[in-house]
Scaffold this active site. Structure first.
Site, PDB file in Angstrom:
ATOM      1  N   TYR A 181      54.597  -5.036  11.600  1.00 52.66           N
ATOM      2  CA  TYR A 181      54.984  -4.287  12.799  1.00 52.66           C
ATOM      3  C   TYR A 181      55.169  -5.244  13.983  1.00 52.66           C
ATOM      4  O   TYR A 181      56.157  -5.154  14.723  1.00 52.66           O
ATOM      5  CB  TYR A 181      53.935  -3.225  13.133  1.00 52.66           C
ATOM      6  CG  TYR A 181      54.193  -2.520  14.442  1.00 52.66           C
ATOM      7  CD1 TYR A 181      55.137  -1.501  14.522  1.00 52.66           C
ATOM      8  CD2 TYR A 181      53.515  -2.904  15.604  1.00 52.66           C
ATOM      9  CE1 TYR A 181      55.389  -0.867  15.734  1.00 52.66           C
ATOM     10  CE2 TYR A 181      53.771  -2.273  16.820  1.00 52.66           C
ATOM     11  CZ  TYR A 181      54.707  -1.257  16.870  1.00 52.66           C
ATOM     12  OH  TYR A 181      54.967  -0.640  18.071  1.00 52.66           O
ATOM     13  N   ARG A 228      44.465  -4.853  24.047  1.00 55.92           N
ATOM     14  CA  ARG A 228      44.226  -4.410  25.423  1.00 55.92           C
ATOM     15  C   ARG A 228      44.540  -2.916  25.605  1.00 55.92           C
ATOM     16  O   ARG A 228      43.833  -2.213  26.333  1.00 55.92           O
ATOM     17  CB  ARG A 228      45.088  -5.226  26.374  1.00 55.92           C
ATOM     18  CG  ARG A 228      44.934  -4.893  27.853  1.00 55.92           C
ATOM     19  CD  ARG A 228      46.104  -5.414  28.658  1.00 55.92           C
ATOM     20  NE  ARG A 228      47.354  -4.797  28.230  1.00 55.92           N
ATOM     21  CZ  ARG A 228      48.566  -5.262  28.544  1.00 55.92           C
ATOM     22  NH1 ARG A 228      48.684  -6.354  29.276  1.00 55.92           N
ATOM     23  NH2 ARG A 228      49.653  -4.633  28.124  1.00 55.92           N
ATOM     24  N   ARG A 238      48.442   7.214  19.162  1.00 57.78           N
ATOM     25  CA  ARG A 238      49.016   6.123  18.363  1.00 57.78           C
ATOM     26  C   ARG A 238      47.890   5.176  17.967  1.00 57.78           C
ATOM     27  O   ARG A 238      46.939   4.978  18.733  1.00 57.78           O
ATOM     28  CB  ARG A 238      50.084   5.367  19.169  1.00 57.78           C
ATOM     29  CG  ARG A 238      51.293   6.209  19.528  1.00 57.78           C
ATOM     30  CD  ARG A 238      52.347   5.405  20.262  1.00 57.78           C
ATOM     31  NE  ARG A 238      51.881   4.928  21.563  1.00 57.78           N
ATOM     32  CZ  ARG A 238      52.631   4.267  22.424  1.00 57.78           C
ATOM     33  NH1 ARG A 238      53.888   3.977  22.113  1.00 57.78           N
ATOM     34  NH2 ARG A 238      52.134   3.881  23.586  1.00 57.78           N
ATOM     35  N   PHE A 298      59.218 -20.127  31.361  1.00 59.02           N
ATOM     36  CA  PHE A 298      59.506 -18.796  30.820  1.00 59.02           C
ATOM     37  C   PHE A 298      58.617 -18.465  29.627  1.00 59.02           C
ATOM     38  O   PHE A 298      58.143 -17.333  29.495  1.00 59.02           O
ATOM     39  CB  PHE A 298      60.987 -18.734  30.427  1.00 59.02           C
ATOM     40  CG  PHE A 298      61.384 -17.471  29.735  1.00 59.02           C
ATOM     41  CD1 PHE A 298      61.544 -16.286  30.441  1.00 59.02           C
ATOM     42  CD2 PHE A 298      61.620 -17.451  28.371  1.00 59.02           C
ATOM     43  CE1 PHE A 298      61.918 -15.117  29.797  1.00 59.02           C
ATOM     44  CE2 PHE A 298      61.991 -16.294  27.720  1.00 59.02           C
ATOM     45  CZ  PHE A 298      62.147 -15.119  28.435  1.00 59.02           C
TER      46      PHE A 298
END
Length: 485
Positions: A181, A228, A238, A298
């Site tokens: 996932y 978290r 979920r 980034f």
């Protein structure tokens, strides 16, 4: 948080305020976006970016101009896809073809989607998705091909999960399913970004041969978010924590949130943190392959935020009651540090790994494994940037200085040293002789008689040598003597 509350907070936490001020005042972007040179649709895309993610928006807008728009559009495309996947108000029969065909829909001029639920937070992006499509058509073909390919993979993966009744009912069962996932929602993003970095010559091409490094970058971020957000996901019904992990500690998923099971829940969260920490070394190794500073910033900022968030949630009971986040001051400090270089970023990882190790509880069944993993992180960082101990450096310098002094000793110094040694030996020898004679005198030795005996013997030897010399001269023939004369 009201103005008074903020003032009181910063009064009690001056370091937080200091970090915020430093970031606001001293941070100098490598590149600045120039809106005056942008088209209306470009400006609209950046507005959508700021509405969907303030944190990512800031780092994207400081990218090198070569990648500024491609990565902005890449993010918006995947955010639009994710908005459809997350919306539980969309019927599955409609959702599946939308997900699988999203890459084709984004090629249709003027296409928008207005059927999201009214409470879906990013629905406005899809309502105005025609702005994104207009800019996608202007992107360089190699960049566009990468964006489309990743969109196809992610759309199909999301559709597979949407059709998975077991997943929808009971959530993730195994660690393998959990990581698959994470691959679809984050690992593929990392793959696309890496290909964009390499295509623009801003990253080492060798990263494409080590895709496990790219995978770890995405896995680390996504797993941290899942840990978290456990309370928020529980409220939304979920479940992403693997059953094979949580079932070791509680009987049912609901038991995880009961106060009487809090210690067991914390032990379960420790195993989840341990599972995420295993990616840290590969994340640091990946970032060593980035060549452009703006690209490094980034990728480094989210990774620094992730390790700090892991430390925050580790053995923190609050995660089962509310959504916890690192403070704004800590976030600013992390951004300041992680936009320097890899060495400074490694120190950030080292600092938070030590904090996790310090919070580790010996009663936790994961205590030893977590301690070992924290040690591995430190050891990996040490192999890249060995610790410089000032005391050891000073001692080594002093030893080198002494060695240089010995090696550079001139001839005069050497002669003086030899004479000094001989003089010392002579004095010691004289003292030893004097002491020996003194002891002998005390024992009754007669030095006067010895002196007379030696004098007599020397006189006899001299007289004998003289007689021998005279006899030799008288035996020499007279002719020879005359010749010599």
């Amino acid at each position: 948080m009201g103005a008074f509350t903020k003032a009181a907070y910063f009064l009690l936490h001056p370091n937080q305020l200091r970090s915020i001020v430093q970031w606001k005042v001293w941070h100098e972007p490598v590149h600045r976006r120039d809106p005056s040179k942008e088209t209306e649709t470009e400006k609209a895309c950046f507005r959508h970016l700021e509405m969907t993610s303030r944190s990512f928006s800031a780092v994207i807008q400081e990218l090198n101009p070569e990648l500024l728009m491609p990565i902005c559009l890449f993010y918006l495309v995947l955010r639009g896809l994710d908005t459809i996947e997350d919306d539980m108000t969309i019927d599955l029969a409609k959702k599946e073809p939308l997900l699988r065909g999203f890459a084709d829909l984004m090629e249709i001029d003027g296409w928008t989607f207005t059927e999201n639920g009214p409470n879906e937070k990013d629905r406005e992006l899809l309502v105005h998705f025609d702005d994104v499509i207009s800019e996608l058509k202007k992107v360089k073909k190699p960049y566009y091909d990468i964006i489309r390919e990743i969109t196809v993979k992610m759309g199909n993966g999301m559709a597979d999960y949407a059709l998975n009744a077991e997943h929808n009912t009971n959530g993730v069962n195994t660690v393998e399913e959990y990581e698959l996932y994470c691959h679809y929602v984050a690992g593929l993003v990392g793959e696309g970004l890496t290909r964009l970095f390499v295509e623009s010559n801003f990253a080492n091409p060798a990263l494409l041969e080590r895709m496990e490094l790219t995978e770890s970058m995405g896995q680390f971020l996504q797993k941290t978010n899942i840990i978290r957000d456990i309370h928020e996901d529980y409220i939304d019904k979920r479940r992403f924590w693997p059953k094979t992990i949580w079932s070791k500690y509680v009987n049912t998923w609901d038991d995880m949130f009961k106060l009487e099971n809090r210690e067991k829940a914390l032990q379960c969260s420790s195993e989840m943190v341990l599972n995420a920490l295993k990616h840290t070394e590969e994340c640091l190794f990946y970032m060593a392959g980035i060549r452009d500073q703006s690209v490094f910033n980034f990728v480094a900022i989210p990774q620094a935020m992730a390790i700090a968030t892991l430390e925050l949630v580790f053995r923190n009971p609050a995660i089962f009651e509310r959504n916890v986040k690192i403070t704004k001051g800590d976030a600013c400090q992390l951004m300041m540090e992680s936009t320097q270089n890899l060495r400074v970023l490694c120190e950030v990882f080292r600092r938070y790994a030590r904090r996790i190790h310090k919070k580790n509880d010996p009663r936790d069944p994961n205590y030893l494994a977590i301690s070992v993993q924290c040690g591995k992180i430190e050891q990996f960082i040490e192999t890249i940037f060995p610790t410089q101990d000032p005391k050891k450096i000073a001692l080594a310098q002093a030893q080198n200085t002494n060695q240089d002094s010995v090696n550079t000793m001139d001839t005069g110094e050497t002669t003086f040293l030899v004479l000094s040694v001989l003089g010392v030996l002579s004095v010691i020898g004289g003292l030893m002789v004097g002491i020996s004679m003194g002891v002998a005198w005390l024992m009754g030795a007669r030095f006067d008689m010895a002196y007379e005996d030696i004098t007599s013997r020397v006189g006899t030897l001299i007289k004998g040598a003289a007689e021998v010399s005279s006899a030799t001269v008288s035996s020499i023939p007279t002719t020879v003597v005359h010749q010599e004369l």
